[in-house]
Scaffold this motif. Structure first.
Motif, PDB file in Angstrom:
ATOM      1  N   ARG A   1       0.225  30.916  -9.777  1.00  0.00           N
ATOM      2  CA  ARG A   1       0.143  29.615  -8.879  1.00  0.00           C
ATOM      3  C   ARG A   1       1.097  30.110  -7.686  1.00  0.00           C
ATOM      4  N   VAL A   2       0.666  29.773  -6.647  1.00  0.00           N
ATOM      5  CA  VAL A   2       1.146  29.914  -5.486  1.00  0.00           C
ATOM      6  C   VAL A   2       1.137  28.508  -4.647  1.00  0.00           C
TER       7      VAL A   2
ATOM      8  N   PHE B   1       9.828  32.180  -2.759  1.00  0.00           N
ATOM      9  CA  PHE B   1      10.670  31.506  -3.889  1.00  0.00           C
ATOM     10  C   PHE B   1       9.964  31.551  -5.308  1.00  0.00           C
ATOM     11  N   THR B   2      11.062  31.839  -6.303  1.00  0.00           N
ATOM     12  CA  THR B   2      10.490  31.623  -7.701  1.00  0.00           C
ATOM     13  C   THR B   2      10.709  30.201  -7.943  1.00  0.00           C
ATOM     14  N   PRO B   3      10.093  29.683  -9.095  1.00  0.00           N
ATOM     15  CA  PRO B   3       9.987  28.238  -9.520  1.00  0.00           C
ATOM     16  C   PRO B   3      11.337  27.852  -9.658  1.00  0.00           C
ATOM     17  N   LYS B   4      12.306  28.501  -9.813  1.00  0.00           N
ATOM     18  CA  LYS B   4      13.797  28.133  -9.890  1.00  0.00           C
ATOM     19  C   LYS B   4      14.771  27.927  -8.554  1.00  0.00           C
TER      20      LYS B   4
ATOM     21  N   ASP C   1       2.930  42.511  -7.114  1.00  0.00           N
ATOM     22  CA  ASP C   1       4.091  42.979  -6.591  1.00  0.00           C
ATOM     23  C   ASP C   1       5.389  42.185  -6.893  1.00  0.00           C
ATOM     24  N   PHE C   2       5.120  40.835  -6.701  1.00  0.00           N
ATOM     25  CA  PHE C   2       6.075  39.745  -7.213  1.00  0.00           C
ATOM     26  C   PHE C   2       6.547  39.883  -8.307  1.00  0.00           C
ATOM     27  N   ALA C   3       5.208  39.883  -9.352  1.00  0.00           N
ATOM     28  CA  ALA C   3       5.542  39.910 -10.564  1.00  0.00           C
ATOM     29  C   ALA C   3       6.400  40.921 -11.069  1.00  0.00           C
ATOM     30  N   TYR C   4       6.170  42.246 -10.576  1.00  0.00           N
ATOM     31  CA  TYR C   4       6.840  43.485 -11.023  1.00  0.00           C
ATOM     32  C   TYR C   4       8.524  43.324 -10.365  1.00  0.00           C
TER      33      TYR C   4
ATOM     34  N   VAL D   1       6.090  31.027  -5.730  1.00  0.00           N
ATOM     35  CA  VAL D   1       5.346  31.718  -6.669  1.00  0.00           C
ATOM     36  C   VAL D   1       5.675  31.795  -8.109  1.00  0.00           C
ATOM     37  N   GLU D   2       4.707  31.227  -8.818  1.00  0.00           N
ATOM     38  CA  GLU D   2       4.749  31.203 -10.364  1.00  0.00           C
ATOM     39  C   GLU D   2       3.869  31.917 -11.049  1.00  0.00           C
ATOM     40  N   ILE D   3       4.132  32.877 -11.996  1.00  0.00           N
ATOM     41  CA  ILE D   3       3.457  34.125 -12.694  1.00  0.00           C
ATOM     42  C   ILE D   3       3.251  33.326 -13.817  1.00  0.00           C
TER      43      ILE D   3
END
Length: 707
Positions: A425-426, A391-394, A408-411, A443-445
């Motif tokens: 932050r996970v 999940f994204t923060p939203k 990978d998530f960031a890209y 996950v928050e980048i």
């Protein structure tokens, strides 16, 4: 018009299309029959039987007339004299585009089969992104070729089977074509390992006979429980495919008798609420296995697949796999994107799945910057069957391949987020960028404008998208930095020959670019910076027609800052720092490598190849820190390591790495540090601070232990 039985069956199956469409399809068949009239398959059959079989599979998915025509004509551009413009004129532009997307790149010359395969694959994906029907026809084509491969040479059979397992079967799965996916896998398994497949098929048949009573008992139990709960459901058994049993035995080192989940059960109900009611009823019948429940109804797989999965402990402790789904979910699970055409009642979910598939295809096409082989490798990485959902923060759900990391998530979020990610932050806690993601992670980048991709990321990223973007960034950065370095090296060489670069006429520069086959002077600079061309040779070629060379070279040296990036590297063997006398080596493909003058690893090379060495000097930028290795011999006393570390910190240095060599029989031990200093004077201050510690007996700088 031909009257073969197969053709008549094919015509009878076109009842869902209009008479006008049927006439177009008849014309396409006649055109294909004429075009392939002189050709036969390896089995001796007329060649037209193949496009007819492919078109029949497409009709089985109830696809439109354009797709059926394209299936009949899919080989005419490759194997006959027909042209794309001729097809467009007779059958319309849409059909011609589909056929062109399906045609291989036969007319192009490739260095190897792998390169041709990669380029064909790239072309097919580009056509797929424009029109999804291309890949469905391609998969039907591959399916029929595999079914009729007995007359082919064994080595070619094996090559095509491996290619199918590597590429086409994963694409079928990614598009949700589960039935086709299982068939492709099983046919390839039989082609690659005929003896193993035969033995396994016999064992499966025998096991089915032995377990018939148990399976009947479980089936009756499930049906009875659902009926007593007042739930209307269709229940049937399902068998694992031969290939999936073989993979499980191989991956988990199991014997056939140890593979207990060969059989499973499927429960098909009317609607979504009934799925959950059925799950509750079955959990009351047999105890569920903890951790084995997956809800793909609330969070569908990326290919649109939806079902509730649970594993129960049946009679005699037998594990029982059960999938619970609606009829619409079952259609999509079997036929994937083809369900859009096949089942009109599931039009809405089919259309939604097509949108998702197009997004996936477009994301693949973003990797186009790399060469064909690299693109091929990246896409193969991307065809992962296993997925985790994060999940994204939203609260947005993102599907990532198993083993995917924070990078990978960031890209996956955005290329710029990937390029500038510095931390993450996970589940609200700081985590390293290499952290592998698990189902349900939030996950928050954290990004920074100063952060850039690190080559080390390539060792742990899992998605083709991330790998492609990182490589592209590093390649671009390296070329830019190499071009800047190359320009400085050429300028220095020209000045040493007594020529000011600005005095050289423009046509001499143009001639230099043309003679080397480059597109611009920037490319020439980049090749010099990467060590592919020597600045002395380029300078003399540039001045060959000009009478500009003076007799007295100026003997200039190149100034380096230590912040040039990848184009200038400080040698690991001697780790030079500002203040050390230095010399530079131009290494092919690497650029300029800086060594200390007295580095023991370069003595032989300097005398053997003097033309590859240039004089350099320090012009360090303020605030830049350099790694240096030191060894410290200390007496074995309590707290000595802490005292040494404190002295290093007090002198304004960072400790990057520490290790120790100790011998139980000796009073002293050796500490190895990698510390960061600004220059040679700073290093001397650090060493002075350590000498004041009573238990320190010896300090020395380490050189030459790493080549």
């Amino acid at each position: 018009m031909p009257e073969e039985p197969a053709y008549q069956v094919f015509l009878d199956s076109l009842d869902y299309l209009s008479p006008v469409d049927v006439e177009r399809i008849k014309a396409a068949y006649a055109f294909a029959a004429r075009a392939h009239a002189s050709q036969t398959r390896m089995s001796g059959e007329p060649y037209v039987t193949h496009p007819l079989a492919v078109a029949s599979a497409v009709v089985g998915w109830r696809m439109d007339a354009e797709a059926v025509c394209a299936a009949l004509l899919h080989d005419v551009l490759e194997d006959t004299g027909a042209t794309k413009s001729e097809l467009a004129e007779r059958f319309g532009k849409e059909v011609a585009e589909l056929v062109d997307g399906l045609s291989k790149l036969d007319k192009m010359e490739f260095a190897s089969y792998q390169e041709a395969q990669a380029e064909n694959f790239r072309k097919m994906l580009m056509a797929m992104a424009r029109d999804l029907r291309v890949v469905l026809i391609k998969l039907a084509d591959r399916q029929h070729n595999l079914r009729t491969m007995s007359a082919m040479r064994a080595d070619k059979r094996a090559r095509i089977a491996r290619e199918t397992l590597e590429i086409y079967a994963p694409i079928a799965l990614r598009l949700g074509l589960n039935k086709l996916y299982r068939e492709l896998q099983d046919i390839c398994f039989r082609l690659l390992y005929p003896h193993r497949a035969e033995v396994l098929a016999k064992a499966l048949k025998a096991a089915h006979g032995n377990r018939r009573e148990l399976l009947t008992r479980i089936l009756d139990g499930i049906k009875g429980k659902l009926e007593s709960a007042g739930l209307r459901a269709e229940v049937f058994g399902r068998e694992k495919s031969l290939y999936s049993i073989f993979r499980k035995m191989k991956d988990k080192q199991l014997s056939f008798s140890q593979v207990l989940d060969i059989y499973g059960f499927r429960v098909v109900v009317d609607n979504v609420p009934t799925c959950y009611l059925a799950l509750g009823a079955l959990h009351a019948l047999y105890k569920p296995v903890p951790g084995k429940f997956k809800d793909y109804v609330a969070i569908p797989k990326a290919n649109g697949y939806q079902s509730l999965h649970t594993t129960l402990i049946g009679p005699y402790g037998t594990p029982v796999e059960v999938q619970i789904r609606t009829r619409e979910m079952h259609n999509v699970a079997q036929e994937g994107v083809a369900a859009h055409w096949l089942y009109k009642d599931s039009e809405e979910s089919g259309a939604d799945l097509q949108v998702k598939t197009h997004k996936w295809l477009e994301s693949l096409l973003e990797m186009q910057g790399s060469d064909s082989a690299e693109f091929f490798e990246n896409v193969k990485i991307d065809l992962f069957p296993d997925e985790v959902y994060v999940f994204t923060p939203k609260g947005r759900i993102m599907a990532m391949p198993a083993g995917a990391t924070v990078v990978d998530f960031a890209y996956a979020v955005h290329t710029d987020v990937g390029h500038h990610c510095s931390a993450a932050r996970v589940n609200h806690e700081l985590a390293p960028l290499r952290t592998e993601l698990r189902n349900g992670d939030l996950v928050e980048i954290i990004t920074s404008l100063q952060a850039t991709p690190n080559p080390a990321w390539l060792t742990y990223v899992k998605t083709g998208r991330a790998r492609s973007k990182i490589r592209h960034f590093l390649r671009t950065m390296r070329n830019e930095e190499s071009a800047r370095l190359g320009e400085r090296l050429l300028r220095q060489e020209l000045l040493s020959l007594g020529v000011v670069p600005i005095s050289i006429p423009a046509d001499a520069w143009d001639q230099l670019v043309k003679s080397g086959g480059q597109k611009s002077i920037e490319e020439v600079y980049a090749e010099i910076g990467l060590g592919k061309r020597l600045p002395s040779v380029v300078a003399r070629r540039l001045l060959a027609r000009e009478n500009l060379v003076t007799e007295t070279p100026s003997g200039m040296t190149l100034a380096i800052h230590g912040t040039e990036g990848m184009a200038i590297q400080l040698a690991r063997c001697c780790q030079p720092i500002p203040g050390d006398p230095i010399v530079g080596s131009i290494r092919k493909g690497t650029g300029l490598v800086i060594h200390a003058h007295d580095c023991p690893t370069i003595r032989r090379s300097r005398s053997a190849e003097p033309q590859k060495w240039i004089d350099v000097e320090w012009e360090p930028e303020e605030g830049k820190l350099f790694d240096v290795r030191i060894k410290v011999e200390v007496k074995k006393t309590r707290g000595v390591l802490g005292q040494v570390a404190a002295a290093i910190a007090e002198a304004g240095s960072n400790i990057e790495y520490v290790s120790m060599d100790t011998d139980p029989e000796r009073m002293f031990m050796l500490l190895h540090f990698t510390i960061q200093v600004s220059h040679r004077t700073h290093l001397a201050a650090v060493m002075r601070g350590m000498r004041h510690i009573p238990d320190v007996s010896r300090i020395a700088r380490e050189r030459g232990s790493e080549t």
